[in-house]
Scaffold this motif. Structure first.
Motif, PDB file in Angstrom:
ATOM      1  N   LYS A 287     -29.373  27.180 -23.817  1.00 13.34           N
ATOM      2  CA  LYS A 287     -29.434  28.011 -22.601  1.00 13.34           C
ATOM      3  C   LYS A 287     -30.811  27.895 -21.952  1.00 13.34           C
ATOM      4  O   LYS A 287     -30.930  27.748 -20.731  1.00 13.34           O
ATOM      5  N   ARG A 288     -31.864  27.923 -22.784  1.00 12.97           N
ATOM      6  CA  ARG A 288     -33.222  27.818 -22.232  1.00 12.97           C
ATOM      7  C   ARG A 288     -33.478  26.426 -21.662  1.00 12.97           C
ATOM      8  O   ARG A 288     -34.100  26.273 -20.604  1.00 12.97           O
ATOM      9  N   ASP A 291     -31.809  26.335 -18.370  1.00 10.86           N
ATOM     10  CA  ASP A 291     -32.612  27.099 -17.407  1.00 10.86           C
ATOM     11  C   ASP A 291     -33.735  26.243 -16.822  1.00 10.86           C
ATOM     12  O   ASP A 291     -33.938  26.196 -15.598  1.00 10.86           O
ATOM     13  N   VAL A 383     -37.865  31.715 -13.566  1.00 15.30           N
ATOM     14  CA  VAL A 383     -37.114  31.116 -14.682  1.00 15.30           C
ATOM     15  C   VAL A 383     -37.981  30.098 -15.411  1.00 15.30           C
ATOM     16  O   VAL A 383     -38.042  30.074 -16.644  1.00 15.30           O
ATOM     17  N   SER A 389     -33.903  34.203 -16.645  1.00 15.07           N
ATOM     18  CA  SER A 389     -32.949  33.151 -16.957  1.00 15.07           C
ATOM     19  C   SER A 389     -32.062  32.970 -15.728  1.00 15.07           C
ATOM     20  O   SER A 389     -32.125  33.756 -14.781  1.00 15.07           O
TER      21      SER A 389
END
Length: 474
Positions: A287-288, A291, A383, A389
């Motif tokens: 997820k990061r 992002d 972000v 995020s």
């Protein structure tokens, strides 16, 4: 007690993993070219500067580092278990070895399939043995320092009665430490005669837990309340789960009989561990990465849009192009959110006020920008900085959070994750016009937190794009 240096510790693991992957690849390349392929062609093939070897030296170690990062091997760098690390290193080595096998080895000329099996096992054996040996040296050294109380984790006890005192005595009397370094206690009931007072300072109350954890850089909390204080446990857990700490609790006899007690260390006092991870480590790290990647691409692609909007904002009304406002983010820490200005200058000169559909403070351009979410575009910078995020609960101001928690104390749970540019609540509700709508929108954020996944993030992003294209936002 020595100060922990997590960046240096992470660098040690990264360096050792890189060197192990590099060495394993070179040894495997020599084995593959000099033994497997030379047996077939009957002449020397290996060359020091062979392109495929040089390419592998550059790419293969980076591949392994990325794989370990996604798997969460560089999270909680001081809390590694040697046994768990053995299992995770073996699993990731097999997974990475399979990928390399199908990507680089499967097209080799071979005499029998035993050459394939031999190549795979040689690669796996070299990589695993080198990687785990280096890691074991670092982890052993760290474990020894923790057990000898040379380093530890700043810990606070929530509770101030006999249970808290017994916990303190049990932990400090152990010959080998499990890592607790007590810095104080948080009182549940207002009292000046706590039995802990001679040993530890009182550093707060349950109303100030979040501030205490952030200000004192607390890493662990242990809940040790008295039987007559158990009505406070729910409120305590809601707040504690919103900050970046490990959570444990003193069990009673019913917990022990039912098997709820989980020991984190053979040297430690038996405690109930409360997990508060919203996503598996590999999903959280992907997820990061998403992002960062999407934000970088978006900023580069949208530069012309940024310039056009900046000019339009500047020409439409007096004031700056961007609007910076303090919001409360992950773990209750404040940050400054970046937006294109959509209101007249000094719109809140009489104090904080939420906007409404016919708010005269919103400019004509601002009304359009809000409807299609163009004012949110600069938040890609937030972000990249790690404040936000792409998907997550929308961040609010401290002024409104104080009002929200009066009606919905469970609001603190949104602090577990980074706030987002968009959210399920934002898609459903858009901009809230009052605190009641904020509370109503909160249920969607709670549903999101309870079901967080990459799939749900993608679904919310698709709905957001649909809202923007249709211009149906509020």
């Amino acid at each position: 007690m020595k100060e922990k240096k997590p960046r240096l510790q992470t660098f040690k693991y990264l360096t050792c993993d890189y060197l192990a992957a590099l060495s394993a690849w070179i040894l495997f390349f020599i084995y593959r070219k000099k033994i497997v392929i030379s047996d077939i062609t009957n002449f020397e093939i290996i060359r020091a500067a062979e392109p495929s070897m040089i390419l592998g030296i550059i790419i293969i170690p980076v591949f392994w580092i990325l794989l370990y990062y996604i798997a969460g091997e560089y999270d909680n760098i001081y809390r590694k278990s040697r046994l768990k690390e053995l299992g995770s290193t073996a699993f990731i080595s097999i997974l990475g070895g399979v990928v390399i096998f199908f990507a680089l080895i499967l097209d080799d000329d071979i005499i029998t399939y035993r050459n394939y099996y031999g190549s795979f096992l040689y690669l796996l054996g070299c990589h695993f043995s080198l990687t785990y040996t280096f890691r074991l040296i670092i982890t052993n050294s760290t474990a020894r320092q923790i057990q000898n109380r040379e380093i530890g984790f700043s810990t606070v006890i929530i509770g101030s009665g006999e249970q808290a005192l017994k916990l303190y005595n049990d932990v400090t009397s152990k010959p080998k430490s499990a890592g607790e370094h007590f810095v104080g206690y948080i009182t549940v009931s207002e009292t000046d005669n706590s039995p802990l007072k001679p040993y530890l300072p009182c550093i707060g109350t349950i109303d100030t837990i979040i501030d205490v954890v952030n200000d004192k850089k607390i890493e662990d909390v242990i809940i040790a309340v008295e039987p007559n204080e158990k009505q406070y446990i729910k409120a305590i857990i809601i707040k504690v789960k919103s900050v970046a700490v490990g959570i444990r609790a003193v069990p009673d006899i019913l917990d022990i009989i039912s098997g709820n007690v989980k020991m984190a260390s053979i040297f430690g006092v038996p405690l109930i561990e409360m997990s508060h991870d919203t996503m598996p480590a590999w999903q959280a790290n992907i997820k990061r990465l998403i992002d960062i990647t999407v934000s970088l691409i978006a900023i580069c692609v949208l530069i012309p849009v940024y310039l056009i909007l900046a000019i339009c904002v500047k020409l439409s009304s007096k004031g700056p192009v961007f609007y910076l406002q303090e919001r409360i983010g992950r773990y209750g820490k404040p940050f400054r959110i970046i937006k294109f200005r959509t209101m007249m200058i000094d719109a809140e000169k009489y104090g904080p006020a939420l906007s409404s559909d016919n708010d005269p403070r919103i400019t004509r351009l601002g009304r359009f920008m809000r409807k299609v979410r163009l004012d949110e575009l600069p938040q890609f910078i937030n972000v990249l900085k790690g404040d936000m995020s792409l998907v997550g609960p929308r961040p609010e101001r401290a002024y409104y959070i104080e009002q929200i928690v009066q009606k919905a104390p469970h609001y603190y749970t949104v602090f577990k994750v980074r706030p987002g540019i968009t959210s399920w609540g934002q898609v459903k509700y858009g901009y809230a016009e009052n605190v009641d709508e904020m509370v109503d929108r909160l249920k969607y954020d709670i549903i999101y937190l309870e079901n967080m996944s990459l799939y749900l993030d993608i679904k919310i992003l698709i709905y957001t794009i649909k809202t923007v294209l249709e211009g149906s936002g509020k």
